[in-house]
Design an enzyme around this catalytic site. Structure first.
Site, PDB file in Angstrom:
ATOM      1  CG  ASN A  25      -1.764   1.195   1.362  1.00 19.83           C
ATOM      2  OD1 ASN A  25      -1.851   2.002   0.432  1.00 19.83           O
ATOM      3  ND2 ASN A  25      -2.422   1.354   2.508  1.00 19.83           N
ATOM      4  CD1 TRP A  26       3.519   0.897  -3.005  1.00 18.57           C
ATOM      5  CD2 TRP A  26       3.585   2.167  -4.850  1.00 18.57           C
ATOM      6  NE1 TRP A  26       4.211   0.206  -3.964  1.00 18.57           N
ATOM      7  CE2 TRP A  26       4.266   0.952  -5.102  1.00 18.57           C
ATOM      8  CE3 TRP A  26       3.492   3.118  -5.865  1.00 18.57           C
ATOM      9  CZ2 TRP A  26       4.854   0.685  -6.348  1.00 18.57           C
ATOM     10  CZ3 TRP A  26       4.071   2.837  -7.086  1.00 18.57           C
ATOM     11  CH2 TRP A  26       4.756   1.637  -7.330  1.00 18.57           C
ATOM     12  CE  LYS A  27      -0.338   3.309   4.646  1.00 21.25           C
ATOM     13  NZ  LYS A  27      -0.303   3.430   6.093  1.00 21.25           N
ATOM     14  CG  HIS A  31      -5.986   2.133   4.916  1.00 17.94           C
ATOM     15  ND1 HIS A  31      -5.619   3.064   5.849  1.00 17.94           N
ATOM     16  CD2 HIS A  31      -4.952   1.251   4.833  1.00 17.94           C
ATOM     17  CE1 HIS A  31      -4.407   2.762   6.310  1.00 17.94           C
ATOM     18  NE2 HIS A  31      -3.982   1.666   5.701  1.00 17.94           N
ATOM     19  CD  GLU A  56      -3.127   5.657   6.508  1.00 20.93           C
ATOM     20  OE1 GLU A  56      -3.030   5.681   5.268  1.00 20.93           O
ATOM     21  OE2 GLU A  56      -2.269   5.135   7.241  1.00 20.93           O
ATOM     22  CD  GLU A  73      -3.771  -2.272   7.037  1.00 16.06           C
ATOM     23  OE1 GLU A  73      -2.654  -2.542   6.611  1.00 16.06           O
ATOM     24  OE2 GLU A  73      -4.370  -1.216   6.763  1.00 16.06           O
ATOM     25  N   GLY A 102       2.103   2.254  10.686  1.00 13.58           N
ATOM     26  CA  GLY A 102       3.106   3.303  10.551  1.00 13.58           C
ATOM     27  C   GLY A 102       3.774   3.705  11.848  1.00 13.58           C
ATOM     28  CB  SER A 146       4.657  -1.822  12.147  1.00 13.42           C
ATOM     29  OG  SER A 146       4.317  -0.456  12.319  1.00 13.42           O
ATOM     30  N   GLY A 202       2.599  -1.178   4.257  1.00 10.35           N
ATOM     31  CA  GLY A 202       2.719   0.242   3.931  1.00 10.35           C
ATOM     32  C   GLY A 202       4.166   0.625   3.688  1.00 10.35           C
TER      33      GLY A 202
HETATM   34  P1  PGA Z   1       2.536   0.243   7.616  1.00 13.12           P
HETATM   35  O1  PGA Z   1       1.099   0.508   6.948  1.00 13.12           O
HETATM   36  O2  PGA Z   1       3.037  -1.073   7.093  1.00 13.12           O
HETATM   37  O3  PGA Z   1       3.378   1.396   7.193  1.00 13.12           O
HETATM   38  O4  PGA Z   1       2.314   0.190   9.098  1.00 13.12           O
HETATM   39  C1  PGA Z   1       0.216  -0.530   6.733  1.00 13.12           C
HETATM   40  C2  PGA Z   1      -1.048  -0.001   6.099  1.00 13.12           C
HETATM   41  O5  PGA Z   1      -1.540   1.059   6.516  1.00 13.12           O
HETATM   42  O6  PGA Z   1      -1.585  -0.606   5.168  1.00 13.12           O
END
Ligand code: PGA
Length: 251
Positions: free
Chosen positions: A9-11, A96, A98, A168, A174, A214, A235
């Protein structure tokens, strides 16, 4: 048999040129290898068509990170599931945390997005997971069950069998704090149990359930060795080929 999947997930990272370079480098790193899992990259909308062209479709699937909750029309700035489909992408990451937190995505909105994703023949990677206060109150199971009951548990069994679930925990995204292997396995086993209650044992057995938060090259081998963890939604560690490839190789 359910699939093992490692999905990046490049965001909101990488310019078009940087993203194209990353997709190309990943494709080269996987060339000639026998993968033990499906690999997906979740890229920004504007990268979709280029990313699809840059990778071998047999090796790397491409996902959008969102889609509109409307089919088409006067919705300035939105991108429909049909548009995502037209790029050659195969997946859409939905729900997600976010998106839920910063863009007000409710269960009602997500139901429409899931329906449109499926109607366009794409695979939803449907995210769920609790915040830290919920975990501290030990209410994570009720919380996640509720998230699923309000959304994807409304699907027919046939449609549900087409989706991928990603658990998640928000406190692990993150932050560098990964859920312990036990916490992740317990939650994914719980999710599989409630899928079995709702849709039956066969569909539960065949549903790919991913862990995200993470996840990195170091913790992935132990996480992926758990009976109910079918891969990861990655991520930060998906932004460098060496890191992402090491996670893929954890299977
Ligand atoms: P992260 O993000 O691996 O940077 O914790 C995961 C995600 O939000 O999909």
């Amino acid at each position: 048999m359910r699939k093992n999947i490692v999905a990046g997930n490049w965001k909101m990272n990488k310019t078009l040129q940087e993203g194209l370079a990353l997709a190309t480098e990943l494709n080269e790193a996987l060339a000639g290898e026998t993968q033990k899992c499906d690999v997906v990259i979740g890229v920004p909308f504007i990268h979709l068509a280029s990313a699809v062209a840059a990778v071998d479709a047999n090796k790397v699937g491409v996902a959008a990170q969102n889609c509109a909750n409307k089919e088409s029309g006067a919705y300035t700035g939105e991108v429909s599931a049909a548009m995502v489909k037209s790029t050659g992408a195969g997946y859409i990451i939905l729900g997600h945390s976010e998106r839920r937190e910063y863009y007000g995505e409710t269960s009602a909105i997500l139901n429409d997005k899931v329906a449109l994703t499926l109607a366009n023949g794409l695979t939803p990677i449907y995210c769920c997971g609790e915040a830290l206060d919920v975990r501290n109150a030990n209410e994570q199971n009720v919380y996640v069950k509720n998230q699923l009951e309000e959304t994807v548990f409304n699907l027919s069994a046939e449609d549900f069998s087409k989706i991928v679930i990603a658990y998640e925990p928000i406190w692990a995204i993150g932050t560098g704090v990964t859920a312990s292997t036990e916490q992740a396995q317990d939650m994914l086993a719980f999710i599989r149990t409630i899928i079995a209650e709702k849709f039956g044992a066969v569909i539960a057995e065949n549903t790919s359930i991913l862990y995200g938060g993470s996840c990195n090259a170091k913790n992935a081998p132990e996480l992926f060795a758990q009976p109910d963890i079918d891969g990861g939604l990655i991520g930060g560690a998906s932004l460098k080929v060496a890191d992402f490839k090491a996670i893929i190789d954890a299977f």
